[in-house]
Write an enzyme that holds these catalytic residues in place. Structure first.
Site, short mmCIF file in Angstrom:
data_model
loop_
_atom_site.label_atom_id
_atom_site.label_comp_id
_atom_site.label_asym_id
_atom_site.label_seq_id
_atom_site.Cartn_x
_atom_site.Cartn_y
_atom_site.Cartn_z
N CYS A 112 0.96 -18.73 -3.26
CA CYS A 112 -0.29 -18.66 -2.57
C CYS A 112 -1.59 -19.25 -3.05
CB CYS A 112 -0.53 -17.37 -2.20
SG CYS A 112 0.99 -16.49 -1.18
N HIS A 250 -7.81 -15.52 -0.96
CA HIS A 250 -6.34 -15.63 -0.30
C HIS A 250 -6.09 -14.75 0.62
CE1 HIS A 250 -2.11 -15.95 0.99
NE2 HIS A 250 -1.80 -14.99 0.25
N ASN A 280 -1.00 -13.87 6.73
CA ASN A 280 -1.00 -14.61 5.27
C ASN A 280 -0.20 -15.81 5.50
OD1 ASN A 280 -0.30 -15.40 2.85
ND2 ASN A 280 0.43 -13.45 2.15
O1 UT7 Z 1 0.40 -13.75 -0.82
C1 UT7 Z 1 0.67 -12.52 -1.43
C2 UT7 Z 1 1.53 -11.88 -0.51
N1 UT7 Z 1 2.00 -10.56 -0.59
C3 UT7 Z 1 1.06 -9.70 -0.36
O2 UT7 Z 1 0.03 -9.63 0.00
C4 UT7 Z 1 1.77 -8.28 -0.30
C5 UT7 Z 1 0.91 -7.12 -0.92
N2 UT7 Z 1 1.56 -5.76 -0.60
C6 UT7 Z 1 1.33 -5.06 0.69
O3 UT7 Z 1 0.23 -5.71 1.24
C7 UT7 Z 1 1.77 -3.77 0.92
O4 UT7 Z 1 2.61 -3.47 -0.24
C8 UT7 Z 1 2.62 -3.99 2.33
C9 UT7 Z 1 1.85 -4.27 3.50
C10 UT7 Z 1 3.56 -5.06 2.12
C11 UT7 Z 1 3.34 -2.87 2.53
O5 UT7 Z 1 2.27 -1.71 2.61
P1 UT7 Z 1 2.83 -0.15 1.81
O6 UT7 Z 1 1.79 0.71 2.13
O7 UT7 Z 1 2.95 -0.57 0.38
O8 UT7 Z 1 4.12 0.31 2.41
P2 UT7 Z 1 5.57 0.48 1.91
O9 UT7 Z 1 6.17 -0.83 1.50
O10 UT7 Z 1 5.42 1.47 0.77
O11 UT7 Z 1 6.28 1.16 2.82
C12 UT7 Z 1 5.90 2.33 3.41
C13 UT7 Z 1 7.02 3.04 4.46
C14 UT7 Z 1 8.27 2.57 4.30
O12 UT7 Z 1 9.04 3.74 4.98
P3 UT7 Z 1 9.37 4.92 4.30
O13 UT7 Z 1 10.40 4.37 3.28
O14 UT7 Z 1 8.39 5.48 3.57
O15 UT7 Z 1 10.12 5.67 5.21
C15 UT7 Z 1 8.87 1.00 4.92
O16 UT7 Z 1 10.06 1.11 5.29
O17 UT7 Z 1 6.71 1.92 5.95
C16 UT7 Z 1 7.87 1.43 6.19
N3 UT7 Z 1 7.67 0.10 6.66
C17 UT7 Z 1 7.40 -0.36 7.78
N4 UT7 Z 1 6.96 0.53 8.91
C18 UT7 Z 1 6.77 -0.26 10.26
C19 UT7 Z 1 7.45 -1.26 5.94
N5 UT7 Z 1 7.27 -2.18 6.73
C20 UT7 Z 1 6.93 -1.67 7.98
C21 UT7 Z 1 6.58 -2.32 9.18
N6 UT7 Z 1 6.44 -1.27 10.19
N7 UT7 Z 1 6.45 -3.51 9.28
#
Ligand code: UT7
Length: 325
Positions: A112, A250, A280
């Site tokens: 990115c 970004h 993104n």
């Molecule tokens: O160009 C660079 C690209 N990358 C990025 O910008 C990513 C940077 N990271 C992030 O933006 C965040 O880490 C995410 C948005 C990807 C994830 O947010 P988070 O607050 O870190 O969520 P998490 O991964 O800790 O997941 C929390 C919960 C999980 O459920 P449990 O295990 O707590 O029951 C996930 O399974 O949210 C669940 N989850 C979802 N639920 C509904 C993960 N994705 C989804 C979804 N819808 N799409």
């Protein structure tokens, strides 16, 4: 005459809008989750157009804005992680599409951060005196490497292209450039390629080329590296963050930017964000945002702007520019 400045901007996104509600019908997610965790409401998805097609459309608009003909271009650099083919490069396909017969062409892959890397490279060609007019494009069709069954990633990405024309000038437009990489953290964000599979290879189990990401690690990396990039790109210049009118990050996640704004005590309104509309778009996101600002008339002559990128590799980088148009 060997300074670089931005002469024009352009962008293109596919017509098809995919909303968070559309995603609710594909994976176990909700508009509320996506919006609160990322700030994204919708994204554009290609209905068959490949990366070079998006890139060429953004390029034509950037040339129009620069009041330049395709013949005037000395070099085309395309930053992408979603090339149409291993070869030819996307930049060679763009060359044909826009008729830039005098241009050299190559692609770069810097996740990115690709658009920032591309502008940096273009600037060096102008500073050295080798070239005068350079087209830099960030273009992605991420939908072709998205695992539409993985809710952790499929809600985040979109397709699009952003472009700038750089030209040689007496007036320094690109004031400072900075970039870096930490390959040892590569596993946090990957799109697997083709395995080595020849008569001499051990048995190969081929894996699909889908985006795999450790969201938490990328989140931590991004919030740290954006602030480091500000410091480094401003170092040895006459400017501080107070002199900066806009920061174009970004467009990955609203929470990343909000976190950075709070930590670095920067007014959040200084950051230009349009990720709610496009998600993104990797290498394309900063170019799309810059073009949107240009076309909205938000940019005035002599405004100082920082563009900052971070992503797969891991890579990062920033450009400090003075708007000369
Ligand atoms: O160009 C660079 C690209 N990358 C990025 O910008 C990513 C940077 N990271 C992030 O933006 C965040 O880490 C995410 C948005 C990807 C994830 O947010 P988070 O607050 O870190 O969520 P998490 O991964 O800790 O997941 C929390 C919960 C999980 O459920 P449990 O295990 O707590 O029951 C996930 O399974 O949210 C669940 N989850 C979802 N639920 C509904 C993960 N994705 C989804 C979804 N819808 N799409």
């Amino acid at each position: 005459m060997n300074h670089a400045e931005i002469a024009g901007t352009g962008s293109y996104v596919p017509q098809k809008i995919m909303t968070n509600e559309d995603l609710e019908r594909i994976v176990d997610t909700s508009d509320e989750w996506i919006l609160s965790r990322t700030g994204i409401r919708q994204r554009r998805i290609s209905e068959g157009e490949n990366t070079s097609s998006l890139a060429a459309k953004a390029a034509i608009k950037a040339l129009e804005d620069a009041k330049m003909d395709a013949d005037d271009l000395d070099l085309i650099i395309v930053a992408t992680v979603t090339q149409d083919t291993f070869t030819p490069s996307v930049s060679c396909l763009v060359q044909v599409e826009i008729g830039a017969k005098n241009a050299s062409c190559f692609d770069i892959t810097a996740g990115c951060s690709g658009f920032i890397y591309g502008i940096n490279i273009g600037t060096q060609f102008i500073n050295s005196g080798q070239y005068k007019n350079i087209l830099v494009i960030g273009a992605e069709v991420l939908s072709k490497v998205t695992n539409w069954e993985d809710r952790n990633t499929c809600v985040l990405f979109g397709d699009g292209a952003g472009a700038v024309v750089l030209k040689a000038s007496d007036n320094k437009g690109i004031i400072s450039v900075y970039m870096g990489a930490s390959g040892d953290e590569n596993r946090y964000l990957e799109i697997p390629g083709i395995e080595v599979n020849n008569p001499f290879s051990p048995e190969v189990i081929s894996k699909p080329s889908y985006i795999k990401m450790n969201g938490l690690e990328i989140f931590k990396f991004a919030t740290k590296i954006i602030r480091k990039s500000f410091k480094n790109v401003l170092q040895n210049t006459d400017y501080s963050l107070d002199d900066i009118k806009y920061i174009i990050p970004h467009q990955a996640n609203y929470r990343i930017i909000n976190h950075v704004a709070q930590k670095a005590k920067i007014d959040i309104n200084k950051f230009y964000l349009n990720l709610e509309k496009y998600g993104n778009t990797s290498s394309a996101s900063i170019g799309i945002a810059l073009d949107e600002m240009n076309k909205k008339g938000l940019l005035s002559k002599d405004d100082k702007i920082i563009m900052v990128g971070f992503g797969g590799g891991l890579t990062w980088g920033a450009i400090l520019l003075k708007w000369n148009k």
